[in-house]
Design a protein around this motif. Structure first.
Motif, PDB file in Angstrom:
ATOM      1  N   GLY A 170     -90.985 -68.809  40.846  1.00 44.07           N
ATOM      2  CA  GLY A 170     -89.679 -68.471  41.400  1.00 44.07           C
ATOM      3  C   GLY A 170     -89.394 -66.979  41.405  1.00 44.07           C
ATOM      4  O   GLY A 170     -88.457 -66.524  42.040  1.00 44.07           O
ATOM      5  N   VAL A 171     -90.193 -66.224  40.688  1.00 42.26           N
ATOM      6  CA  VAL A 171     -90.059 -64.760  40.650  1.00 42.26           C
ATOM      7  C   VAL A 171     -91.369 -64.106  41.088  1.00 42.26           C
ATOM      8  O   VAL A 171     -91.398 -63.283  41.993  1.00 42.26           O
ATOM      9  N   HIS A 172     -92.457 -64.487  40.435  1.00 43.06           N
ATOM     10  CA  HIS A 172     -93.779 -63.949  40.765  1.00 43.06           C
ATOM     11  C   HIS A 172     -94.392 -64.763  41.904  1.00 43.06           C
ATOM     12  O   HIS A 172     -94.097 -65.951  42.054  1.00 43.06           O
ATOM     13  N   LEU A 173     -95.250 -64.112  42.655  1.00 44.46           N
ATOM     14  CA  LEU A 173     -95.874 -64.770  43.790  1.00 44.46           C
ATOM     15  C   LEU A 173     -97.163 -65.489  43.384  1.00 44.46           C
ATOM     16  O   LEU A 173     -97.771 -65.167  42.371  1.00 44.46           O
ATOM     17  N   THR A 174     -97.559 -66.432  44.216  1.00 43.46           N
ATOM     18  CA  THR A 174     -98.861 -67.075  44.080  1.00 43.46           C
ATOM     19  C   THR A 174     -99.922 -66.135  44.635  1.00 43.46           C
ATOM     20  O   THR A 174     -99.603 -65.102  45.234  1.00 43.46           O
ATOM     21  N   VAL A 175    -101.172 -66.501  44.480  1.00 46.16           N
ATOM     22  CA  VAL A 175    -102.254 -65.715  45.082  1.00 46.16           C
ATOM     23  C   VAL A 175    -102.006 -65.583  46.585  1.00 46.16           C
ATOM     24  O   VAL A 175    -102.077 -64.496  47.155  1.00 46.16           O
ATOM     25  N   TYR A 176    -101.682 -66.693  47.213  1.00 45.55           N
ATOM     26  CA  TYR A 176    -101.390 -66.659  48.655  1.00 45.55           C
ATOM     27  C   TYR A 176    -100.199 -65.748  48.954  1.00 45.55           C
ATOM     28  O   TYR A 176    -100.218 -64.978  49.922  1.00 45.55           O
ATOM     29  N   GLY A 177     -99.161 -65.835  48.141  1.00 41.57           N
ATOM     30  CA  GLY A 177     -97.983 -64.984  48.343  1.00 41.57           C
ATOM     31  C   GLY A 177     -98.319 -63.506  48.252  1.00 41.57           C
ATOM     32  O   GLY A 177     -97.866 -62.690  49.070  1.00 41.57           O
ATOM     33  N   TYR A 178     -99.135 -63.136  47.253  1.00 41.74           N
ATOM     34  CA  TYR A 178     -99.551 -61.734  47.129  1.00 41.74           C
ATOM     35  C   TYR A 178    -100.408 -61.303  48.305  1.00 41.74           C
ATOM     36  O   TYR A 178    -100.289 -60.180  48.800  1.00 41.74           O
ATOM     37  N   GLU A 179    -101.281 -62.182  48.771  1.00 38.36           N
ATOM     38  CA  GLU A 179    -102.102 -61.841  49.929  1.00 38.36           C
ATOM     39  C   GLU A 179    -101.236 -61.633  51.165  1.00 38.36           C
ATOM     40  O   GLU A 179    -101.447 -60.691  51.929  1.00 38.36           O
ATOM     41  N   LEU A 180    -100.253 -62.503  51.352  1.00 37.99           N
ATOM     42  CA  LEU A 180     -99.340 -62.370  52.484  1.00 37.99           C
ATOM     43  C   LEU A 180     -98.543 -61.071  52.372  1.00 37.99           C
ATOM     44  O   LEU A 180     -98.390 -60.342  53.357  1.00 37.99           O
ATOM     45  N   LEU A 181     -98.039 -60.776  51.179  1.00 39.37           N
ATOM     46  CA  LEU A 181     -97.320 -59.523  50.982  1.00 39.37           C
ATOM     47  C   LEU A 181     -98.233 -58.338  51.310  1.00 39.37           C
ATOM     48  O   LEU A 181     -97.823 -57.391  51.986  1.00 39.37           O
ATOM     49  N   GLY A 182     -99.477 -58.392  50.852  1.00 40.25           N
ATOM     50  CA  GLY A 182    -100.433 -57.337  51.170  1.00 40.25           C
ATOM     51  C   GLY A 182    -100.639 -57.171  52.662  1.00 40.25           C
ATOM     52  O   GLY A 182    -100.709 -56.050  53.178  1.00 40.25           O
ATOM     53  N   ASP A 183    -100.710 -58.279  53.388  1.00 38.10           N
ATOM     54  CA  ASP A 183    -100.874 -58.212  54.840  1.00 38.10           C
ATOM     55  C   ASP A 183     -99.650 -57.576  55.504  1.00 38.10           C
ATOM     56  O   ASP A 183     -99.781 -56.769  56.431  1.00 38.10           O
ATOM     57  N   LEU A 184     -98.459 -57.922  55.034  1.00 37.55           N
ATOM     58  CA  LEU A 184     -97.232 -57.356  55.602  1.00 37.55           C
ATOM     59  C   LEU A 184     -97.113 -55.865  55.291  1.00 37.55           C
ATOM     60  O   LEU A 184     -96.691 -55.075  56.144  1.00 37.55           O
ATOM     61  N   VAL A 185     -97.496 -55.477  54.087  1.00 41.01           N
ATOM     62  CA  VAL A 185     -97.486 -54.061  53.726  1.00 41.01           C
ATOM     63  C   VAL A 185     -98.500 -53.296  54.570  1.00 41.01           C
ATOM     64  O   VAL A 185     -98.215 -52.211  55.085  1.00 41.01           O
ATOM     65  N   THR A 186     -99.682 -53.874  54.733  1.00 36.86           N
ATOM     66  CA  THR A 186    -100.702 -53.236  55.568  1.00 36.86           C
ATOM     67  C   THR A 186    -100.179 -53.011  56.980  1.00 36.86           C
ATOM     68  O   THR A 186    -100.352 -51.930  57.550  1.00 36.86           O
ATOM     69  N   GLN A 187     -99.542 -54.017  57.548  1.00 39.98           N
ATOM     70  CA  GLN A 187     -99.014 -53.877  58.905  1.00 39.98           C
ATOM     71  C   GLN A 187     -97.946 -52.789  58.969  1.00 39.98           C
ATOM     72  O   GLN A 187     -97.915 -51.996  59.901  1.00 39.98           O
ATOM     73  N   GLY A 188     -97.085 -52.746  57.959  1.00 42.61           N
ATOM     74  CA  GLY A 188     -96.052 -51.703  57.927  1.00 42.61           C
ATOM     75  C   GLY A 188     -96.646 -50.305  57.832  1.00 42.61           C
ATOM     76  O   GLY A 188     -96.215 -49.374  58.519  1.00 42.61           O
ATOM     77  N   LEU A 189     -97.661 -50.139  56.996  1.00 38.59           N
ATOM     78  CA  LEU A 189     -98.337 -48.841  56.871  1.00 38.59           C
ATOM     79  C   LEU A 189     -99.090 -48.494  58.145  1.00 38.59           C
ATOM     80  O   LEU A 189     -99.068 -47.349  58.608  1.00 38.59           O
ATOM     81  N   ALA A 190     -99.760 -49.485  58.740  1.00 36.97           N
ATOM     82  CA  ALA A 190    -100.486 -49.256  59.991  1.00 36.97           C
ATOM     83  C   ALA A 190     -99.528 -48.824  61.103  1.00 36.97           C
ATOM     84  O   ALA A 190     -99.841 -47.904  61.864  1.00 36.97           O
ATOM     85  N   ASN A 191     -98.371 -49.450  61.156  1.00 40.52           N
ATOM     86  CA  ASN A 191     -97.366 -49.057  62.156  1.00 40.52           C
ATOM     87  C   ASN A 191     -96.930 -47.617  61.930  1.00 40.52           C
ATOM     88  O   ASN A 191     -96.787 -46.838  62.870  1.00 40.52           O
ATOM     89  N   ALA A 192     -96.741 -47.242  60.669  1.00 41.81           N
ATOM     90  CA  ALA A 192     -96.312 -45.870  60.350  1.00 41.81           C
ATOM     91  C   ALA A 192     -97.401 -44.841  60.713  1.00 41.81           C
ATOM     92  O   ALA A 192     -97.089 -43.701  61.032  1.00 41.81           O
TER      93      ALA A 192
END
Length: 195
Positions: A170-192
């Motif tokens: 409920g606070v920390h992410l699962t492995v999948y959640g962290y991977e998804l967060l990593g993908d979203l961060v990557t996309q945000g950085l790539a856009n920048a």
């Protein structure tokens, strides 16, 4: 205990490094450093660690080009701090990073399973963060931008199945959640970086 060990081994920074390296190709050497401090808040140990990391990078002649800044939940949930004091410290840290020449990608404090007053403080904090970054960008500060993942991780509005996919406790992410967060961060950085 096993879930704790797995969480430590699966921060989203290695995912960002891998994905950015793929986007940029072999001519680039991407190094992503995880500066997280377990259970720390911006009003205590994270503050000190952040300042130390900036200083160390400068001293080594390798300042950070980009810094992703995702913080605040420990201040809210563990230390019972309020949005205005957390926000003021965040602004100080962002300004410090900008003064070092780093661009800060701000990820507003992620939702959790906590409702009530703490969620109201989180919402107030994220509103302040979004408004401040918007004002800074309008004033010409390109050293701050938002990577907004709120809708993806909006715990209280997710189905039970989606919660189980994304959140471990409920606070920390699962492995999948962290991977998804990593993908979203990557996309945000790539856009920048206009990739």
């Amino acid at each position: 205990m096993k879930a704790e060990i797995e969480k430590i081994k699966v921060p989203w920074s290695p995912r960002v490094q891998e994905k950015l390296q793929q986007k940029l190709g072999g001519d680039w050497n991407i190094e992503v450093v995880n500066g997280g401090v377990g259970s720390a808040g911006v009003l205590d140990r994270l503050n000190d660690a952040f300042r130390q990391q900036l200083s160390s990078a400068r001293s080594a002649g390798r300042p950070y080009h980009f810094i992703t800044f995702e913080a605040g939940i420990n201040d809210l949930l563990l230390q019972n701090r309020n949005a205005p004091e957390i926000f003021e410290r965040m602004k100080e840290l962002w300004a410090l990073a900008n003064a070092e020449g780093s661009t800060v990608a701000v990820i507003p404090t992620l939702p959790t399973n906590v409702a009530g007053e703490r969620e109201q403080q989180r919402l107030a904090l994220t509103a302040k963060v979004r408004e401040y970054v918007k004002q800074q960008r309008a004033a010409g500060n390109k050293g701050l931008f938002i990577i907004d993942v709120e809708q993806t991780f909006a715990y209280l509005s997710l189905s039970p199945e989606r919660r189980a996919q994304l959140f471990d406790d409920g606070v920390h992410l699962t492995v999948y959640g962290y991977e998804l967060l990593g993908d979203l961060v990557t996309q945000g950085l790539a856009n920048a970086m206009d990739l």
